[in-house]
Design a protein around this motif. Sequence first.
Motif, PDB file in Angstrom:
ATOM      1  N   LEU A 442       0.063   4.375  -6.068  1.00 43.37           N
ATOM      2  CA  LEU A 442       1.465   4.793  -6.166  1.00 43.37           C
ATOM      3  C   LEU A 442       1.617   5.932  -7.169  1.00 43.37           C
ATOM      4  N   CYS A 443       0.929   5.818  -8.301  1.00 41.26           N
ATOM      5  CA  CYS A 443       0.978   6.879  -9.311  1.00 41.26           C
ATOM      6  C   CYS A 443       0.416   8.183  -8.760  1.00 41.26           C
ATOM      7  N   CYS A 444      -0.600   8.058  -7.957  1.00 41.06           N
ATOM      8  CA  CYS A 444      -1.204   9.238  -7.349  1.00 41.06           C
ATOM      9  C   CYS A 444      -0.203   9.947  -6.439  1.00 41.06           C
ATOM     10  N   MET A 445       0.520   9.177  -5.632  1.00 37.48           N
ATOM     11  CA  MET A 445       1.523   9.767  -4.744  1.00 37.48           C
ATOM     12  C   MET A 445       2.668  10.381  -5.549  1.00 37.48           C
ATOM     13  N   ALA A 446       3.045   9.713  -6.635  1.00 31.68           N
ATOM     14  CA  ALA A 446       4.129  10.233  -7.472  1.00 31.68           C
ATOM     15  C   ALA A 446       3.758  11.591  -8.051  1.00 31.68           C
ATOM     16  N   LYS A 452       4.383  18.988  -5.535  1.00 30.58           N
ATOM     17  CA  LYS A 452       4.884  19.593  -4.293  1.00 30.58           C
ATOM     18  C   LYS A 452       6.397  19.578  -4.201  1.00 30.58           C
ATOM     19  N   ARG A 453       7.066  19.137  -5.297  1.00 33.23           N
ATOM     20  CA  ARG A 453       8.533  19.015  -5.317  1.00 33.23           C
ATOM     21  C   ARG A 453       9.007  18.176  -4.132  1.00 33.23           C
ATOM     22  N   LYS A 454       8.372  17.051  -3.991  1.00 29.28           N
ATOM     23  CA  LYS A 454       8.637  16.173  -2.858  1.00 29.28           C
ATOM     24  C   LYS A 454       9.141  14.837  -3.377  1.00 29.28           C
ATOM     25  N   ILE A 455      10.313  14.397  -2.898  1.00 31.09           N
ATOM     26  CA  ILE A 455      10.873  13.124  -3.344  1.00 31.09           C
ATOM     27  C   ILE A 455      11.060  12.131  -2.206  1.00 31.09           C
ATOM     28  N   LEU A 456      10.934  12.593  -0.963  1.00 31.01           N
ATOM     29  CA  LEU A 456      10.978  11.698   0.197  1.00 31.01           C
ATOM     30  C   LEU A 456       9.603  11.657   0.846  1.00 31.01           C
ATOM     31  N   PHE A 457       9.143  10.458   1.114  1.00 31.72           N
ATOM     32  CA  PHE A 457       7.802  10.285   1.662  1.00 31.72           C
ATOM     33  C   PHE A 457       7.906   9.573   3.007  1.00 31.72           C
ATOM     34  N   HIS A 458       7.171  10.090   3.981  1.00 31.02           N
ATOM     35  CA  HIS A 458       7.204   9.531   5.336  1.00 31.02           C
ATOM     36  C   HIS A 458       6.179   8.409   5.475  1.00 31.02           C
ATOM     37  N   GLU A 459       6.245   7.739   6.604  1.00 33.19           N
ATOM     38  CA  GLU A 459       5.322   6.623   6.844  1.00 33.19           C
ATOM     39  C   GLU A 459       3.867   7.075   6.815  1.00 33.19           C
ATOM     40  N   LYS A 460       3.629   8.309   7.271  1.00 36.24           N
ATOM     41  CA  LYS A 460       2.241   8.796   7.235  1.00 36.24           C
ATOM     42  C   LYS A 460       1.754   8.966   5.796  1.00 36.24           C
ATOM     43  N   ASP A 461       2.676   9.329   4.866  1.00 38.26           N
ATOM     44  CA  ASP A 461       2.293   9.412   3.450  1.00 38.26           C
ATOM     45  C   ASP A 461       1.918   8.034   2.920  1.00 38.26           C
ATOM     46  N   TYR A 492      10.642   6.935   2.496  1.00 37.74           N
ATOM     47  CA  TYR A 492      10.561   6.149   1.269  1.00 37.74           C
ATOM     48  C   TYR A 492      10.800   7.058   0.072  1.00 37.74           C
ATOM     49  N   SER A 493      11.402   6.494  -0.948  1.00 35.98           N
ATOM     50  CA  SER A 493      11.614   7.228  -2.192  1.00 35.98           C
ATOM     51  C   SER A 493      11.506   6.252  -3.348  1.00 35.98           C
ATOM     52  N   PHE A 494      11.257   6.797  -4.525  1.00 38.01           N
ATOM     53  CA  PHE A 494      11.245   5.957  -5.716  1.00 38.01           C
ATOM     54  C   PHE A 494      12.677   5.537  -6.034  1.00 38.01           C
ATOM     55  N   LEU A 495      12.813   4.502  -6.854  1.00 40.27           N
ATOM     56  CA  LEU A 495      14.133   3.975  -7.163  1.00 40.27           C
ATOM     57  C   LEU A 495      15.046   5.073  -7.677  1.00 40.27           C
TER      58      LEU A 495
END
Length: 1276
Positions: A442-446, A452-461, A492-495
Motif C-alpha cells: 500500500l505504501c508503495c502505491m501511495a 504521478k500526481r495520482k489520487i484515484l486508483f483503478h482495479e488494475k492498480d 479506489y482512493s485513500f481516506l
Amino acid sequence: MTGEMNSWDILLEAVEDLDLNMFEKFKLKLSHIDYEGMHNLSRGLLEETNDAVRLADRMCEHYGPDIAVEVATSVLEGINQRDTAAKLKRKKQQALGPGTSAEDYRKKYRDNVAREFRTFKEANASLGENVTLSSRYTKVMMITNPLGRSEREHEVLGLRQRHAEVGREDAHPAVTIETLFQPDERGQMPQIIVLVGGAGIGKTVTARKIMLDWATGAIYTQFDYAFYINCREINLSQQADMLSLVDLISACCPCGKAPPEAILASPEKLLFVIDGFDELRFSLDQPKYKLCSDCVERKPVEIILSSLFQKTLLSQSSLLITTRPTALQRLGQCLKEERYVEIMGFSDAEKEEYFHKFFREEEKAIKAITFVKRNDTLFAMCLVPIMCWTICTVLEQELNERKDLVQTSRTTTMLYVLYISSLLKRGSDDLKQDTKKFLSRLCCMAADGIWKRKILFHEKDIEVYGLNHPVLLSLLLNESVLRNRMKCASVYSFLHLSFQEFFAALFYALEDNEETGELGTPGKDIKKVLKQYREYDTNWRLVVQFLFGLLNEETSEYLRERTGCKISPRVKEDLLNYIHVGQGITSWPRGVIDYLDVFHCLFEIQEETFVSKALEHFTGIVLEDCRLSQYDDMVLSFCVRRWAGLDCFHLDKCSVTLEDHANEFVPGPPDRSHQHTPQAEESSPSPVSLLCQALGRPSSKLKTVKLWCCRLSSTICGDLAAVLSTSQSLRELDVVDNCIEDLGLQLLCEGLKHSSCQLQTLRCHIEGEVPSGGLWPWLMVIILVMGWWARASVLVVVTTQWIFFRLVRCQLASTCGDLAVLLSTKQSLRELNLEGNDLGDLGMQLLCEGLKHPSCQLQTLRLLSCKFSNTCYGDLAAALSTNQSLRELDLIDILQDPEVRLLCEGLKHPSCQLQKLWLRWCLMDSACCGDLAVVLSSSQSLRELDMQGNKVEDAGVRLLCEGLKHPSCQLQMLRVFWCELTSACCGDLATMLSINQSLRELDLGDNDLGDPGARLLCEGLKHPSCQLQTLRLWQCRLTSAVCVDLAAVLSTSQSLRELDLGDNDMGDPGVQLLCEGLKHPSCQLQTLRLQHCRLTSAVCGDLAAVLSTKQSLRELDLEGNDLGDPGVQLLCEGLKHPSCQLQMLWLWHCQLTSAVCADLAAVLSTSQSLRELDLGANDLGDLGVQLLCEGLKHPSCQLQMLRLRICRLTGTCCGDLATVLSTSLSMRELDLSFNSLGDSGWQLLCEKLKHPDWQLQKMRWIRSCLNEETQQKLAP
C-alpha cells in the motif's frame, strides 16, 4: 439512453410525416435556422441527406437528441407546418412522463438532489454505513480573500497561518454559505465564487451542503438548477471522449432524462458547483480559438469546462468552484471577475460543536473537548475538519477502551499512527500476518501516486500492487463506483490525500523488503524526495514532515508492535545530514534558518538529542512574510529550548496573532506566572508566550531579538518583559512598526526596569497604526525617573552618540508634555519625527516648551500632517527664536498667510539657526511669499527652502525674488517644483540670478515656463555674477527653439555644473544646438539629463563629438530616446576617444539590440573613465551580453555598475557573465532583474561566488522565477 431513443423516435416520426416538397423546404430552412446562436448543419451535408432516417441521425449527432427536437419544432413552424410542430411538442412532453411540465421537472430534480446529498459516507465507514449530513455538518469560518499571500503555501499547514487573523477587527469580512452570492460593497453581484481551502478543510462537505440547502429551498432561490460536477469523476473521461455541456448536465439528472431546452432557456438561473478543481489532470487555460459556444457541440471535456469557465458557454450562468490554494494560479488564468472566499476551518466554538455532534454521549464529548483544549497542538489541529474528525475518531477509540487520553501523542504523525492502528483493530487476529505485507505494498502505491500526481486508483492498480485483500482493502481504501458516460468503474482512493501522503512517507521510512522490490515504483532514494521538497513541490511537503515523525523511537516501536513494519535507522542519518547541509532550505552561509517548515519537521520527531544535533551548526532564525499561530509558537519554542547556539531571532512582516479561545472551558487556572503585573494577568494570553519563555531561559545565549512589522499587540509585551528580566545575554530588542499601545508599554517597562536586564539597544521607531498614548511616555519615565540609561545602555540608537525618535502615525494626542521633558533633559536627542499624529495646538505648545529649553539639542523636527491651527504657530515661532540647535524643520500642514506670518517672526529672529525649511504641499498661495521674502533677506542661516506643490504662482515668485536679491540672503537651494509658474515670473528670476551670489541650485521642474520663459532665464544665467550650479527644467514644455539660448548659457557660464532638460520636446535639432555650447572651451557642465526628449540616431554624431572633446562631462542620461543601434554606435566612437572622461551613461529603453554590443564592448575595453552603464529595457538577448562580456573581461575595463534589467536574457549568457565576475577587479554591482535566466543560469553564477577574486558587492535578481534552492544560494 432511453431519453435519447425517445427523442430520436419523435424526431424521425415528425420528419417522416413531411412530403417530398416539405422535406426539401425543411432542409433548406434547417441550413440557416441559427437556433439560439448554435452552429448550423452545413448546406452541402444536408443536400446529401435524402431520407428521414439519415436526417434524424445527423440532427441528433449535431445538436444532441433533445435540442434536435427543439430545432425541428422551430423549423416546422418556420415553414408553416404548425400542426406537425404541435404534434412534435406533445410527443416530447409525453416522453418526459405524465404530467411532467418544466416546473414539475424542476421539483423532481430538486427532490433527487436532496435524496442524493442528504447522506454521505465517512472515510472509515463500513459497507453500507452512511451518516446524515445534518448530523455531522458544522459551519466553517469563511472570509473574503484578496489573495495577497503566497499561493504555494501547503494547504494543510498553511491554514494555521491564516486562521488567527479572522478574529481581528481589520480582518477580511466574514461570509456564510447564505451570503456567497450577495452583492459586494460596490453593489456588484458575483457570477463566479472560488472557495479556497487546504486539504481536509471542508470544501467538499461545504459544496454538498450547498447542494442540499439549494434542493430544500433554504438558499439560492434565484437558481432553478444547480449541477454538481465532481472533478475526480471528470478525470475518468479520456481525452478522446467527446462530450457536450448538455451531456454533462444530463449526467447530473435522474436517469439521465433532462429537458435541456427547458433547462437552458434561462442560463442566468443555472448554478454549476465544480468540486475539486485542483484534482483535474488537464489544463483549462485553453486558447480562445479552441473554445466552443454551442451547448450541444461535442468536444474533449477540458474544452467544455474551459468554455464554461471562460464564459463562452452560458455566459450568464453562475459558477461555484472549490480548489486548494496550490491550484489558484492555474485557475486564475481561465477566470475573470471572480470573487475569492477562503475556508478557514472551525472557530473554537465550532470545534466544540463538532465534538458534541460526533460523540453521541455528552460525557464523552466533554472529556474529549476538555482534553483537546488542554493540548494546544491538538486544539490547533482541530481547526481543520479532517483533523478534527481524525482526532475524534482516535479519542473515541481510546475512550471506549477506557484509556488515559493524556497518553495520546502530541504530533500529527502519531495521530495518524493511532488512527491506522484503530482501523486495523477491527480485523481479526488472523489479519496480523497479512498486515505487514499489505501495508508495504500500500505504501508503495501511495508513493507512486504522489510521484504521478495520482489520487484515484483503478482495479488494475489494485491487482498490480497485490492489494486484493478481502478485509484490509476496504479498511484502508475507499471504493467508489463512478460512471463515465455509459460505463461504470470501481475506483479506489485513500481516506484523504493526507493519508496517502502518510503512507508515502512510510514507504521511504521502512526497511527494504522483498514485497516492494518488483512493483515498478521509484526506488527508495530519499534524496529524490528531499530534492522535490527542496524545490517547493507541495506534493512532498507533508510527506517529509511525516517522514520525520515516523523516525521518533516511540512511534516506530509502536508501529512495529502493531503492524510488524520496521523503520530503517539509516533514514535518520539522511535527514540529519540534509538539515546540516542546508540543501536550499536553510541559508547555511549565514548560519540562519529562514524556513518555518524546518522547525515543523523537527517538532514531529520529538527527540531532543536529534533536534539539538540538527541545529548545532546554526546561530539564527530569520522568518519573513509568514503568519504564526499558537501551534507555530509551540513548534518554535520546542526547537529553541534545544538550540544551544541560538544568537539571533528575527521576524520580519510576520503576522503574530492570537487565536480565539475566549469561550473555551479548561479546568484549572492558566499558568501566567511569567508575567509581572495585574494588567497582564487580566489580558489575553500572548500568541508567542511559549516561544518567549524559551527565548528567555537562563541558559540562552540569545543576543538579538528583532520583531519588525509583526502586528504585535500589547498582549505580547508581558512575555517580552519576561525575556528582558530573565535573559543574561540579550543586548538588542527591535520592535519596529508594531501596535504596542499603553498597556503594552507598561508591561515592557517592567522588564526594562529589572536589575537583570542587560539590554543595550532598543529600537521602537514605530511606523504603524498605534492607538493613542503610544510608546514614548513610558520610556521617558524610565529615562528620567529610573535612570535606566545610567547603566551604560543606549536607548533607541542609530549610533552610540545620537538618539533618533520616530513616532510616525502613532495617534499621539496627550504625550507632548513627556516629549517636552525629554527634549529638555536628553541632550543626545537629535531627530524627532512626529508625522501623522494629531497633536493639535496643546501638543504644539507643550512641545515648544521643550524646544525652548537651553539644554535642548534637537537638530531635526518633522511635523507632517499634525493638524495645528494658526494659534500654535506663535509658539513655534517663539521656539525658533530661542532654540540654538534646530537646523531642519519639515512641515506639511495647511498654511495660510496668518500662519506663515507667525512662523516667519521666529525665522527672522537673529538667534534662529535654522538651515533647512521644507514647506511642501502646504496649500500656500502667493500671499505667503512676502513674509518668506523678508526671512530670505534677513536670515543668515537659512540655506534651503523647499516649496514644492504649493500654489506659489508668478506673483509669489516675484515676492521671493525680492528677498533673494537682498545682499544678506544666504539661500543656496530653492525648490519651486510644480508651483503653477509660467513665463511671466522668469524675468524676475533672471534678474535675481544676475544679482544673487549664494544660490547654487534652482528647481523649476513641472512648471509651464515654455520657450519664452526659458529665454528670459538664460539672460540671467549668462550674467557673469550668476553662481548657479544646478538648474532643473524637467517637463517645463520646452522645445528646440530655446536651445540656441541654452547653448549660449553653456558657452558662457563658468558655474553651471548640472542641467536637467528631461521630458521636454527638444528633438534632434535642439540637442545639436546644445552640443555647440557643450563643445565650447568655457563650458564646465558635468551632468546633462536628456531623458525622454524625442531624440534619434541623427543627434548621436554630435553627442559623440562632445564626448571626444569635453573633458568636464561626467554623466549623460539619454533614457527613453529612440537612438537605436546606429545611434549608439556613433556614441561609442566618442566614448572610445582618449579625451572622453564620462563616468555614467544611461541608455535605458533606447531600442538597442545585440548588434550594438560589439561596439559597447570596444568602449569597455578602452575607456578608463566609465564606471556605470545602464542598458536596461533593451532587446540585447544572450548574444548581446556575450559580446559585452568580451569587453568586461578586458584588463583595462574599469566598469563598476552594469544594469541589464528586462533585456530578454536566458541562462545561455550566464557562463560568460560568471567568467567576467570571477576575473573582473572593478565590477561591484550587477542588475539582472526581470530576465528568465532560470535556475541553471543562476547556479552558474552561484558557483563563481566561491571564487577568491570575486569583487561583486551587490547583485539584483527581482522576479527572476528562481526555485527555492537557487534563491537561498544567492541570499546574502
